[in-house]
Enzyme design. Structure first.
Site, short mmCIF file in Angstrom:
data_model
loop_
_atom_site.label_atom_id
_atom_site.label_comp_id
_atom_site.label_asym_id
_atom_site.label_seq_id
_atom_site.Cartn_x
_atom_site.Cartn_y
_atom_site.Cartn_z
N HIS A 1 -24.02 26.00 21.78
CA HIS A 1 -23.21 24.87 22.27
C HIS A 1 -22.76 24.02 21.09
O HIS A 1 -21.58 23.67 20.98
CB HIS A 1 -24.03 24.03 23.26
CG HIS A 1 -23.44 22.67 23.53
ND1 HIS A 1 -22.31 22.49 24.29
CD2 HIS A 1 -23.82 21.44 23.12
CE1 HIS A 1 -22.02 21.20 24.34
NE2 HIS A 1 -22.91 20.53 23.64
N ASP B 1 7.74 22.00 6.57
CA ASP B 1 6.66 22.84 7.12
C ASP B 1 5.42 22.54 6.30
O ASP B 1 5.43 21.65 5.43
CB ASP B 1 7.01 24.34 7.01
CG ASP B 1 6.22 25.17 8.04
OD1 ASP B 1 5.00 24.97 8.13
OD2 ASP B 1 6.84 26.00 8.74
N TRP C 1 -28.38 24.25 15.68
CA TRP C 1 -27.21 24.51 14.82
C TRP C 1 -27.53 24.22 13.36
O TRP C 1 -26.85 24.70 12.48
CB TRP C 1 -26.00 23.70 15.27
CG TRP C 1 -25.98 22.28 14.82
CD1 TRP C 1 -26.69 21.25 15.35
CD2 TRP C 1 -25.23 21.73 13.73
NE1 TRP C 1 -26.42 20.09 14.67
CE2 TRP C 1 -25.52 20.35 13.67
CE3 TRP C 1 -24.33 22.25 12.81
CZ2 TRP C 1 -24.96 19.50 12.71
CZ3 TRP C 1 -23.76 21.39 11.86
CH2 TRP C 1 -24.08 20.03 11.82
N SER D 1 -11.89 29.63 6.86
CA SER D 1 -10.76 29.10 7.63
C SER D 1 -10.57 27.60 7.38
O SER D 1 -9.47 27.14 7.10
CB SER D 1 -11.00 29.38 9.11
OG SER D 1 -10.10 28.65 9.89
N SER D 2 -11.66 26.85 7.45
CA SER D 2 -11.56 25.40 7.25
C SER D 2 -11.11 25.06 5.85
O SER D 2 -10.30 24.15 5.64
CB SER D 2 -12.91 24.71 7.45
OG SER D 2 -13.41 24.98 8.68
N HIS E 1 -23.95 15.70 6.50
CA HIS E 1 -23.52 14.33 6.77
C HIS E 1 -22.03 14.14 6.56
O HIS E 1 -21.36 13.61 7.43
CB HIS E 1 -24.36 13.26 6.07
CG HIS E 1 -24.15 11.96 6.81
ND1 HIS E 1 -24.71 11.73 8.03
CD2 HIS E 1 -23.31 10.93 6.58
CE1 HIS E 1 -24.24 10.58 8.51
NE2 HIS E 1 -23.42 10.07 7.65
N GLU F 1 -19.95 16.31 7.00
CA GLU F 1 -19.40 17.02 8.16
C GLU F 1 -19.22 16.07 9.35
O GLU F 1 -18.25 16.16 10.10
CB GLU F 1 -20.32 18.19 8.53
CG GLU F 1 -20.02 18.88 9.86
CD GLU F 1 -18.71 19.65 9.87
OE1 GLU F 1 -18.16 19.91 8.79
OE2 GLU F 1 -18.24 19.97 10.98
N TYR G 1 -18.43 13.03 9.23
CA TYR G 1 -17.21 12.24 9.02
C TYR G 1 -15.98 13.12 9.09
O TYR G 1 -14.90 12.65 9.45
CB TYR G 1 -17.30 11.46 7.71
CG TYR G 1 -18.41 10.45 7.82
CD1 TYR G 1 -18.25 9.35 8.67
CD2 TYR G 1 -19.62 10.61 7.20
CE1 TYR G 1 -19.27 8.45 8.86
CE2 TYR G 1 -20.66 9.71 7.38
CZ TYR G 1 -20.48 8.64 8.21
OH TYR G 1 -21.49 7.75 8.41
N SER H 1 -5.59 5.05 15.23
CA SER H 1 -4.78 4.10 14.47
C SER H 1 -3.29 4.32 14.68
O SER H 1 -2.48 3.47 14.33
CB SER H 1 -5.10 4.22 12.98
OG SER H 1 -6.47 3.99 12.77
N HIS I 1 -31.08 10.69 5.49
CA HIS I 1 -31.44 9.89 6.66
C HIS I 1 -31.59 10.77 7.91
O HIS I 1 -32.03 10.29 8.94
CB HIS I 1 -30.47 8.73 6.90
CG HIS I 1 -29.11 9.11 7.39
ND1 HIS I 1 -27.98 8.40 7.08
CD2 HIS I 1 -28.69 10.12 8.17
CE1 HIS I 1 -26.94 8.95 7.65
NE2 HIS I 1 -27.34 10.01 8.32
N HIS I 2 -31.23 12.04 7.79
CA HIS I 2 -31.47 12.97 8.89
C HIS I 2 -32.88 13.52 8.85
O HIS I 2 -33.27 14.30 9.71
CB HIS I 2 -30.49 14.14 8.83
CG HIS I 2 -29.07 13.73 9.05
ND1 HIS I 2 -28.50 13.75 10.30
CD2 HIS I 2 -28.13 13.27 8.21
CE1 HIS I 2 -27.25 13.33 10.20
NE2 HIS I 2 -27.00 13.03 8.95
N THR J 1 -17.20 0.81 8.55
CA THR J 1 -16.94 1.21 9.94
C THR J 1 -16.62 -0.01 10.78
O THR J 1 -15.71 0.01 11.60
CB THR J 1 -18.17 1.95 10.52
OG1 THR J 1 -18.60 2.91 9.56
CG2 THR J 1 -17.82 2.65 11.81
N LYS K 1 -13.08 -1.14 10.40
CA LYS K 1 -12.14 -0.38 11.22
C LYS K 1 -12.10 -0.90 12.64
O LYS K 1 -11.03 -1.12 13.21
CB LYS K 1 -12.52 1.11 11.22
CG LYS K 1 -12.16 1.78 9.93
CD LYS K 1 -12.47 3.25 9.99
CE LYS K 1 -11.71 4.00 8.93
NZ LYS K 1 -10.29 4.10 9.19
N ARG L 1 -35.85 16.27 22.10
CA ARG L 1 -34.66 17.08 22.35
C ARG L 1 -35.04 18.56 22.25
O ARG L 1 -36.12 18.91 21.79
CB ARG L 1 -33.55 16.72 21.37
CG ARG L 1 -33.90 16.97 19.92
CD ARG L 1 -32.89 16.36 18.98
NE ARG L 1 -31.69 17.17 18.90
CZ ARG L 1 -30.92 17.25 17.79
NH1 ARG L 1 -31.22 16.57 16.71
NH2 ARG L 1 -29.84 17.98 17.78
#
Lengths: 528, 291, 191
Positions: A80, A109, A145, A172-173, A256, A258, A260, A271, A305-306, A331, A334, A453
């Site tokens: 998932h 293009d 994941w 790809s990315s 991390h 990722e 963002y 925006s 921090h993870h 943040t 924003k 979890r």
């Protein structure tokens, strides 16, 4: 005006001997076609990932094992996440970039059109491989994941297929990101200076740099995992001189930023939408750009921090706590800027605006729970509980995914030339927003009450909120079928949209007819 | 608005159904009541941060929702065209920074205390396995395994679920109240995490490495928790049960258990002794060397 | 813009990508360095006998060193310390013993990995001699006492009163371990 432009565009179309049918899509190098393919693929993956989520929620409806055995359950939670992150959110944003970046900076293009085609067509193969892992004897990846070693070293062939799929998605990315950077640097229309670019383009430019910086690191991490599994290396095996915690450090060095990567383009979409429907320029454009860049820089300095519960020297814990809290400042800037953009505007609330306002509102809930998670002593209680699950769904669903839905409603009339059904759009919004909250808000309470979890079964005191959450999840899932219906209807036909589409819309894309001809800005537009 | 209401209807209906569910309902909204000083500090910290966040949230979105109400085109509002206000922008960068400092101070104080494992009264080694725990009282060497005791029938819905469904074990970890217990954590196979919410402690158990944490339990009672790091198929089925008893009761319990375990180890042949801690008979008593 | 400019920029970005892939691998030695400096992972230090002998013991301080042990799945050994704890003075050289006993009918080999808690103590816990420096082979049902000579250096933070030393024995292929120089070199670095 619009109708005349459209006829011209049809003539334009005829000039090229384009292949039709499937060959058109296989061989296309047109940024609009490729953008469409990315978006359709992302929507398909959203449904696949959503189906997995519903299986998970069905299992968690009440205590006891009913739907999935524990091994399958772990495969579902793992896939998932992988499908949603790498299949839905990231390709979705690349789809938006493909469509919008050239239109917004006045480019004919993308800079590297053939590469663009290639980077898209990797994805269907990558996800066939990833989902195919479910059919192997040992099933798909079941380590979450994050693929933490040594658990991920234990799995069967499904893990290897996942590793290769991640390599392909990474390629790809990276190719997509390179294309976007080159396009933005080299193909801006004369006069389109960097500080005149629409904010969506800015957020994507910064995201693209994050992508090329961290996707290779992920590729390295999973390659080490692969060689540990099969080729006798011991990067993560303490018995051979390695360290399982090192995997987590390398992974979160990617992971991390990722986060963002998945939210900055959403900030960009918001925006664009808010000023349009507030009929007022974006407040604090410069500070928005700097805040985006600041968030991106800080994202490289907070990875640990993870992993507070892994154990770290006190100084390390304090550093990562303070650095993480610091992210709240840009943040916050924003959020305040969006609210200030709305302040004293002349607002209307069409579907895109509803989504945009709810993203600001709901993302902030996720942002504030993120701030709570940064507080190390409290994090020891929150870590790996449903509180975290609630947190990142507020950030990723009501942040990234709902921003994309808002963006889809916002630009669909431009892309298709038809207006979508506004009444149904609003229905879709309210169903999504309400069921989203029914699904995920109770998960905060579950986490605080002590539910870990990634468990397929739970103690009796967690039953009630899990039932609420599951009911919400099914509502949320069914509501998305309405989205598919609205989008398909809009593509097929509907009220014709004029060039500007929205009364308050500003920017180059709105000077083009709706739908834009296949080739736009072949002569660069004049920028005032 | 009518649209909102109609969208809410199924949700309300669901809520009503649930409200009439059996009376075991536990709609806990916050962290469980703490039984250690650290857990109490964490709860205070959590509440402080939560309320600061709530106030900020209400403030910001009060302004936003006022704006969405008052500054509507349909009310004939004409858009202002300002797009900068340097003073305001500086202000809303500085104020959050100040609030963050206010949050950071108590967090730092609590964290320093959490990391202070010194001056402990006893050490307990916790080892995570797929999928059970082993506890060893390091002073006596007495160790045992602790596994889920919920019957398979309950999990597979063939029997009614007991009160402590999935949170019950065959051998509870017994600890004395009022003593500083230092936990030394490690794992045998993959990463696990030992977590008892009411004690306010959670830490990963990592194969090949030892890490530590501590707790002083202030109240006698039974405290339940679970493995908190995904560790494979039965990750959801390796609970933790701590029974906190008075110091005297603890000494008596440990003495008796350690003695009977030592006796058992002597009679059991070595090939079937499967873990090192069981062979306590040939471990010397504490010795002092060096100097 | 010309196609050349696009190519030039693409090439530069491709270099960044390759560099970042390399950086992912560079994180491995960087992490080792990080662990050495901060004590993360509980890695211990080593010191030679002669250096250790130079330091004078700080008799004003007592530090309790606790010992614990484990064997990884796949290694049919019993392995435990022969003393639960010792009280030492910082700077004094101490020798302790572990006992390993094979339960297998075949020759087996294991590699012990040490870890020390708390982090603050690990880099001050220095081994002079240790069975973990090389892989250990046991004949069928062999029992062996294994020695560790260590010193807790005087720089140990004053707040630390208890140090836990843990060894986990991992299975290594007995045949490969016979030619143990390679393994010893590889793990010697990290001990």
């Amino acid at each position: 005006m619009a109708s005349i432009d459209t006829t011209v565009s049809h003539d334009n179309h005829g000039d090229h001997a384009q292949p039709y049918g499937i060959m058109r899509w296989l061989t296309t190098t047109n940024h609009k076609d490729i953008g469409t393919m990315y978006l359709v693929f992302a929507l398909l993956m959203l449904l696949v990932g959503g189906l997995m989520a519903l299986l998970i929620r069905a299992e968690l409806f009440e205590p006891g094992l009913q739907v999935l055995d524990p091994a399958r359950f772990n495969q579902m939670t793992t896939l998932h996440a992988l499908v949603m992150i790498f299949g839905a959110v990231m390709p979705g944003f690349v789809g938006f970039a493909n469509w919008q970046v050239p239109l917004m900076i006045g480019a004919p293009d993308m800079a590297l059109p053939r590469l663009n085609n290639f980077s898209f067509w990797i994805l269907p193969f990558a996800f066939t491989l990833l989902l195919g892992s479910l059919l192997t004897a040992d099933g798909g990846p079941a380590s979450g994941w994050t693929l933490y070693a040594p658990l991920s070293v234990q799995g069967g062939m499904g893990v290897d297929m996942t590793i290769f799929a991640i390599h392909m998605m990474g390629v790809s990315s990276i190719l997509g990101a390179i294309n976007i950077i080159v396009t933005i640097f080299n193909l801006r229309a004369p006069g389109m200076t960097l500080m005149k670019m629409p904010l969506f383009v800015w957020t994507w430019l910064i995201t693209a740099f994050l992508l090329i910086a961290v996707m290779p690191v992920l590729a390295g991490a999973v390659t080490m995992l692969l060689t540990d599994r099969h080729f006798g290396t011991a990067f993560f095996d303490p018995g051979g001189g390695g360290d399982p915690v090192m995997f987590q450090h390398i992974f979160w060095f990617f992971g991390h930023p990722e986060v963002y990567i998945m939210i900055l383009p959403a900030f960009g979409i918001i925006s664009q939408i808010i000023p349009t429907f507030a009929r007022k320029p974006l407040f604090g454009y410069d500070s928005m750009v700097f805040a985006t860049a600041a968030i991106a820089f800080l994202s490289f300095a907070v990875w640990a921090h993870h992993m507070f519960t892994v154990g770290m020297p006190l100084a390390g814990e304090l550093y990562f706590m303070y650095a993480t809290m610091l992210i709240a400042v840009p943040t916050g800037v924003k959020i305040f800027n969006w609210v200030a953009t709305m302040w004293r505007g002349a607002m209307t609330f069409e579907t895109p605006m509803l989504f945009a306002v709810s993203v600001v509102f709901l993302f902030t809930i996720g942002g504030l729970s993120g701030l709570m998670l940064a507080i190390v002593p409290a994090d020891f209680q929150y870590h790996d509980t449903y509180f975290v699950v609630a947190h990142f769904h507020y950030v990723l669903f009501s942040g990234a995914v709902m921003a994309m839905m808002g963006g889809a409603y916002y630009w669909l009339p431009k892309w298709t030339g038809h207006r979508y059904n506004e009444t149904l759009g609003k229905w879709h919004f309210w169903l999504t927003a309400v069921f989203f909250n029914i699904t995920f808000f109770p998960q905060h309470f579950l986490g605080l009450a002590g539910m870990p979890r990634r468990i397929p079964d739970y103690a009796l005191q967690f039953t009630e909120f899990n039932m609420v959450s599951t009911i919400g999840a099914f509502g949320l899932g069914i509501a998305q079928l309405l989205f598919v219906y609205i989008v398909v209807r809009c593509i097929i036909g509907g009220e014709r949209a004029d060039a500007r589409v929205w009364e308050g819309a500003e920017g180059l894309e709105w000077t083009l007819p709706s739908p834009p001809p296949a080739h736009t800005f072949t002569t660069p537009p004049k920028i005032a | 608005m009518s649209r909102t209401a109609s969208a809410l209807t199924p949700a309300l209906a669901a809520a009503l159904v649930l409200a009439s569910a059996p009376a075991r309902a536990a709609w806990d909204l916050n962290l469980p009541p703490p039984v250690t000083p650290l857990a109490a500090q964490i709860l205070d910290l959590h509440n402080l941060i939560l309320w600061i966040c709530v106030v900020i949230f209400i403030g910001v979105f009060g302004v936003m929702f006022y704006s969405t109400y008052a500054h509507r085109k349909s009310r004939g509002y004409r858009a202002a065209q300002f797009s900068h206000n340097t003073r305001l922008e500086i202000l809303w960068s500085v104020i959050p920074a100040v609030i963050l400092v206010v949050m950071a101070v108590p967090s730092t104080v609590t964290l320093i205390e959490m990391e202070d494992t010194t001056r402990s009264d006893l050490s307990v080694k916790i080892t995570g396995y797929q999928w059970f725990w082993e506890y060893e009282y390091m002073d006596s060497g007495y160790s045992f395994y602790s596994r889920l005791s919920t019957p398979r029938e309950q999990i597979e819905n063939r029997a009614a679920k007991g009160e402590h469904y999935l949170l019950e074990v065959d051998n509870e970890l017994v600890l004395p109240v009022g003593k500083k217990v230092r936990f030394v954590l490690t794992a045998n196979d993959v990463i696990h995490a030992w977590w008892v919410p009411k004690l306010g402690i959670k830490k990963d158990a990592i194969p090949g490495y030892v890490s530590e944490m501590w707790a002083v339990i202030e109240k006698e009672g039974v405290y339940r928790g679970q493995c908190a790091e995904l560790c494979g198929k039965d990750h959801g089925f390796m609970p933790i049960v701590v029974r906190a008893v008075s110091a005297a009761e603890f000494e008596a319990w440990l003495g008796e258990r350690a003695a009977s375990a030592a006796g058992a180890a002597e009679t059991v042949t070595e090939t079937v002794t499967i873990h090192p801690g069981a062979a306590v008979s040939d471990v010397d008593s504490t010795v002092t060397v060096g100097g | 813009m010309s196609a050349r400019a696009n190519k030039a920029l693409t090439a530069k970005l491709a270099v960044v990508v390759v560099a970042m892939f390399g950086f992912g691998y560079l994180l491995v030695p960087l992490y080792d360095l990080f662990c050495e400096i901060t004590g993360v992972g509980g890695r211990t230090g080593t010191v030679t006998e002669s250096t250790a002998a130079l330091a004078k013991a700080d008799v004003s301080r007592d530090v309790t060193v606790e010992f614990t042990a484990a064997t990884a799945p796949g290694l049919p050994w019993e392995f435990h310390p022969l003393q639960r704890k010792v009280t030492v003075h910082p700077g004094a050289v101490t020798e302790v013993f572990y006992l390993a006993r094979s339960k297998s009918r075949r020759a087996t080999a294991g590699q012990a990995v040490p870890s020390v808690a708390p982090f603050d103590a690990s880099r001050h816990f220095k081994k002079i001699e240790c069975f973990c420096f090389t892989s250990q082979q046991l004949a069928p049902f062999e029992e062996r006492r294994m020695a560790v000579r260590f010193v807790v250096d005087r720089e140990l933070p004053p707040a630390v009163h208890t140090v836990t030393l843990s060894y986990m024995f991992y299975n290594v292929d007995a045949a490969a371990a016979a030619d143990s120089t390679a393994t010893a070199a590889a793990t010697g670095e990290k001990t």
